[in-house]
Design an enzyme around this catalytic site. Structure first.
Site, PDB file in Angstrom:
ATOM      1  N   GLY A 276     -23.299 -75.082  48.063  1.00 32.84           N
ATOM      2  CA  GLY A 276     -24.218 -76.205  47.930  1.00 32.84           C
ATOM      3  C   GLY A 276     -23.748 -77.440  47.206  1.00 32.84           C
ATOM      4  O   GLY A 276     -24.457 -78.448  47.205  1.00 32.84           O
ATOM      5  N   GLU A 318     -20.052 -69.444  47.174  1.00 38.03           N
ATOM      6  CA  GLU A 318     -19.818 -69.594  48.621  1.00 38.03           C
ATOM      7  C   GLU A 318     -19.795 -71.062  49.024  1.00 38.03           C
ATOM      8  O   GLU A 318     -20.679 -71.518  49.764  1.00 38.03           O
ATOM      9  CB  GLU A 318     -20.966 -68.938  49.393  1.00 38.03           C
ATOM     10  N   GLY A 320     -19.036 -74.329  51.096  1.00 34.14           N
ATOM     11  CA  GLY A 320     -18.644 -74.659  52.470  1.00 34.14           C
ATOM     12  C   GLY A 320     -18.253 -76.122  52.527  1.00 34.14           C
ATOM     13  O   GLY A 320     -17.081 -76.487  52.538  1.00 34.14           O
ATOM     14  N   ARG A 358     -25.494 -84.919  62.642  1.00 34.89           N
ATOM     15  CA  ARG A 358     -26.095 -84.993  61.305  1.00 34.89           C
ATOM     16  C   ARG A 358     -26.911 -86.266  61.073  1.00 34.89           C
ATOM     17  O   ARG A 358     -27.898 -86.251  60.355  1.00 34.89           O
ATOM     18  CB  ARG A 358     -25.026 -84.843  60.214  1.00 34.89           C
ATOM     19  N   TYR A 362     -30.582 -85.426  60.173  1.00 33.56           N
ATOM     20  CA  TYR A 362     -30.957 -85.573  58.761  1.00 33.56           C
ATOM     21  C   TYR A 362     -30.991 -87.021  58.282  1.00 33.56           C
ATOM     22  O   TYR A 362     -31.200 -87.261  57.087  1.00 33.56           O
ATOM     23  CB  TYR A 362     -29.951 -84.847  57.841  1.00 33.56           C
ATOM     24  N   CYS A 389     -27.340 -90.014  76.547  1.00 28.61           N
ATOM     25  CA  CYS A 389     -28.544 -90.616  77.117  1.00 28.61           C
ATOM     26  C   CYS A 389     -29.717 -90.292  76.208  1.00 28.61           C
ATOM     27  O   CYS A 389     -30.537 -89.414  76.518  1.00 28.61           O
ATOM     28  CB  CYS A 389     -28.781 -90.078  78.506  1.00 28.61           C
ATOM     29  N   GLU A 390     -29.788 -90.962  75.106  1.00 25.56           N
ATOM     30  CA  GLU A 390     -30.806 -90.686  74.101  1.00 25.56           C
ATOM     31  C   GLU A 390     -30.767 -91.834  73.093  1.00 25.56           C
ATOM     32  O   GLU A 390     -29.715 -92.092  72.509  1.00 25.56           O
ATOM     33  CB  GLU A 390     -30.439 -89.349  73.424  1.00 25.56           C
ATOM     34  N   TYR A 419     -19.721 -79.355  58.958  1.00 26.02           N
ATOM     35  CA  TYR A 419     -20.907 -79.406  59.828  1.00 26.02           C
ATOM     36  C   TYR A 419     -20.795 -80.482  60.914  1.00 26.02           C
ATOM     37  O   TYR A 419     -21.799 -81.082  61.305  1.00 26.02           O
ATOM     38  CB  TYR A 419     -22.177 -79.589  58.987  1.00 26.02           C
TER      39      TYR A 419
HETATM   40  N1  LLP Z   1     -24.150 -69.838  51.518  1.00 27.36           N
HETATM   41  C1  LLP Z   1     -25.255 -69.775  52.265  1.00 27.36           C
HETATM   42  C2  LLP Z   1     -26.046 -68.560  52.287  1.00 27.36           C
HETATM   43  C3  LLP Z   1     -25.641 -70.889  53.031  1.00 27.36           C
HETATM   44  O1  LLP Z   1     -26.746 -70.821  53.761  1.00 27.36           O
HETATM   45  C4  LLP Z   1     -24.858 -72.071  53.010  1.00 27.36           C
HETATM   46  C5  LLP Z   1     -25.227 -73.225  53.810  1.00 27.36           C
HETATM   47  C6  LLP Z   1     -23.690 -72.065  52.225  1.00 27.36           C
HETATM   48  C7  LLP Z   1     -23.374 -70.938  51.475  1.00 27.36           C
HETATM   49  C8  LLP Z   1     -22.778 -73.252  52.144  1.00 27.36           C
HETATM   50  O2  LLP Z   1     -23.389 -74.375  51.619  1.00 27.36           O
HETATM   51  P1  LLP Z   1     -22.533 -75.710  51.376  1.00 27.36           P
HETATM   52  O3  LLP Z   1     -21.561 -75.428  50.248  1.00 27.36           O
HETATM   53  O4  LLP Z   1     -21.822 -76.012  52.646  1.00 27.36           O
HETATM   54  O5  LLP Z   1     -23.530 -76.739  51.045  1.00 27.36           O
HETATM   55  N2  LLP Z   1     -26.060 -78.300  58.563  1.00 27.36           N
HETATM   56  C9  LLP Z   1     -26.417 -78.801  57.266  1.00 27.36           C
HETATM   57  C10 LLP Z   1     -26.010 -77.845  56.162  1.00 27.36           C
HETATM   58  C11 LLP Z   1     -26.638 -76.503  56.313  1.00 27.36           C
HETATM   59  C12 LLP Z   1     -26.224 -75.569  55.225  1.00 27.36           C
HETATM   60  C13 LLP Z   1     -26.636 -74.184  55.540  1.00 27.36           C
HETATM   61  N3  LLP Z   1     -26.224 -73.224  54.595  1.00 27.36           N
HETATM   62  C14 LLP Z   1     -25.754 -80.150  57.066  1.00 27.36           C
HETATM   63  O6  LLP Z   1     -25.012 -80.567  57.942  1.00 27.36           O
HETATM   64  O7  LLP Z   1     -25.991 -80.822  56.072  1.00 27.36           O
END
Ligand code: LLP
Length: 460
Positions: A276, A318, A320, A358, A362, A389-390, A419
């Site tokens: 996150g 975790e 990402g 995105r 969002y 087309c949007e 993402y």
């Molecule tokens: N762990 C779990 C259980 C998660 O659901 C997520 C993200 C992460 C770790 C990784 O979070 P990060 O470090 O990437 O923030 N598509 C959206 C983001 C969706 C995140 C879903 N879960 C976007 O493009 O902003």
């Protein structure tokens, strides 16, 4: 605030900068790997992006391998400094999933978080040791569960009771015992955008602590002979900048752990605080000092565990987005420029919502730059739009660009490593761009460009 190393890297020594050019650098070089040559050409990981666009075609996803590895090491060393060997970093591969990334994660000694048979299979084919994988998702099908066990995924994160029973059944049928964590919702508002907020009590994910369902899940799990409960997981949300959110979540989780220890005598070995951490998409967003945040969190966790009289579980994270986001950049070629006098100027590029959903989903903000000449005056405010087309296919509103921008010019959208490729679609039967990795002044294709043949290959 621009990190000093970005600023000093901004131009090569051959061209001293006037004040205006300095301002351009400061505003545009929002990450360490973005810089500009003295002639105004945009560089990414030190490479001329207009040359890369000419060589590989556009739209094009670029990824900076060094930046990814550096982020992985930063997470690992920060966690290890705080917790010694009692910690783990698991890359949340939903942020970007393709074979080369799993190879890099294996080389960097990270675990991975996977959420589908597709991600598991990709990791497997990359030779990733799946014992180091953690299987998430709020609705694992029976197929997913058996697929993950066949592949040897190390640990499941159970999201609900039905799933616990399904994992128990599958493990029992194999005479195996499956490691599990329980995903809990600590009831924290992460102050981010609603679509990525997951830690609140009414979330679709996990067992709520507040309602007593989390405790009930512990009791139930402990009674199932083919599950080995290792501990607890929570993930409050994504693109989080507030430090308090993690501290609050940690407090709730440790309080819960102390509670179940007192009630059931269960000692949690693992506390996984999810991902996150926020990243910088535009110059007005902060650079998050992730090591400082982790150090702060670690000190708090240790103190709180002492106060509660429990031993601190192994801490897992975790991340990402914060591992891959600023390792990515997308290049586009301008097709048409449409001026509606008194209204708007549309600059249409050869990509759009198919490679970046995105903005439409969002309202995400991005930095979009004229890659060929960052020093040309950006004297026109434009809407940079895609080719779908949007009407909602807008990459970004209010982008300042040179009024000379026209067909054939290359635009770069920064911070697109997370993402983007993983959320790309084939709407309008548009093939997905390739992913080209940049490494040591060189480049290679990690994912090839989709062709129209790829698009029709599943049709009967
Ligand atoms: N762990 C779990 C259980 C998660 O659901 C997520 C993200 C992460 C770790 C990784 O979070 P990060 O470090 O990437 O923030 N598509 C959206 C983001 C969706 C995140 C879903 N879960 C976007 O493009 O902003």
């Amino acid at each position: 605030m621009i990190p000093t190393e970005t600023f000093s890297d901004c131009v090569t020594a051959d061209a001293p900068l006037c004040e205006e050019k300095m301002r351009v650098c400061q505003n545009d070089c929002i990450a360490e790997n973005v810089s500009v040559r003295g002639d105004g050409t945009l560089l990414f990981a030190g490479q001329d992006v207009t040359e890369l666009a000419a060589r590989y075609g556009t739209p094009l996803y670029l990824m900076d391998e060094h930046q990814i590895r550096w982020r992985c090491r930063q997470y690992r060393t920060t966690l290890e400094d705080a917790f010694g060997t009692r910690c783990r970093v698991l890359y949340a591969s939903k942020a970007a999933s393709f074979k080369r990334l799993y190879e890099i994660m294996a080389e960097e000694g990270l675990g991975v978080d996977v959420v589908s048979a597709g991600e598991i299979e990709t990791a497997k084919r990359a030779g990733f040791p799946l014992g180091q994988a953690l299987f998430h998702s709020n609705n694992k099908t029976d197929f997913d569960i058996s697929f993950a066990m066949d592949a040897g995924v190390g640990c499941f994160v159970a999201d609900n009771l039905e799933e616990l029973y399904a994992v128990e059944r599958e493990a029992a049928s194999r005479g195996a015992v499956q490691d599990v964590l329980l995903r809990l919702t600590p009831g924290i508002d992460p102050h981010t955008y609603a679509a990525v907020s997951t830690g609140k009590v009414d979330s679709k994910f996990g067992f709520a602590i507040e309602t007593g369902q989390a405790q009930e899940a512990v009791r139930e799990t402990l009674s199932l002979p083919h599950l080995r409960l290792r501990g607890f997981h929570c993930h409050v949300g994504s693109q989080v900048f507030s430090a308090d959110v993690y501290i609050e979540a940690a407090d709730v989780m440790l309080g819960f752990i102390a509670g179940v220890q007192a009630k059931y005598g269960f000692i949690a070995e693992v506390l996984d605080l999810g991902g996150g951490f926020g990243v910088r998409y535009t110059a007005d967003q902060p650079v998050l000092d992730i090591p400082a945040r982790i150090a702060e969190l670690a000190a708090h966790l240790k103190k709180e565990a002492r106060t509660l009289g429990i031993s601190l579980p192994e801490i897992w994270l975790e991340p990402g987005r914060s591992i891959v986001a600023d390792a990515g950049m997308t290049l586009y070629t301008v097709g048409t420029v449409k001026r509606i006098p008194g209204y708007k100027t549309y600059v249409s590029v050869d990509g759009g919502m198919t490679d970046n959903i995105r903005t439409a989903l969002y309202g995400a903000k991005y930095t979009i730059l004229p890659a060929g000449d960052l020093f040309a005056p950006r004297d026109e405010i434009c809407s940079v739009v895609g080719r779908c087309c949007e009407s909602g296919d807008i990459l970004q509103e209010n982008v300042p660009l040179p009024s000379s921008t026209g067909r054939g010019d290359v635009l770069a959208c920064l911070t697109t490593g997370a993402y983007h490729y993983s959320m790309a679609s084939n709407y309008n039967r548009i093939p997905r761009p390739p992913v080209v990795m940049l490494r040591n002044g060189d480049s290679y294709i990690a994912v090839r460009r989709e062709t129209v043949d790829d698009l029709v290959r599943l049709d009967n």
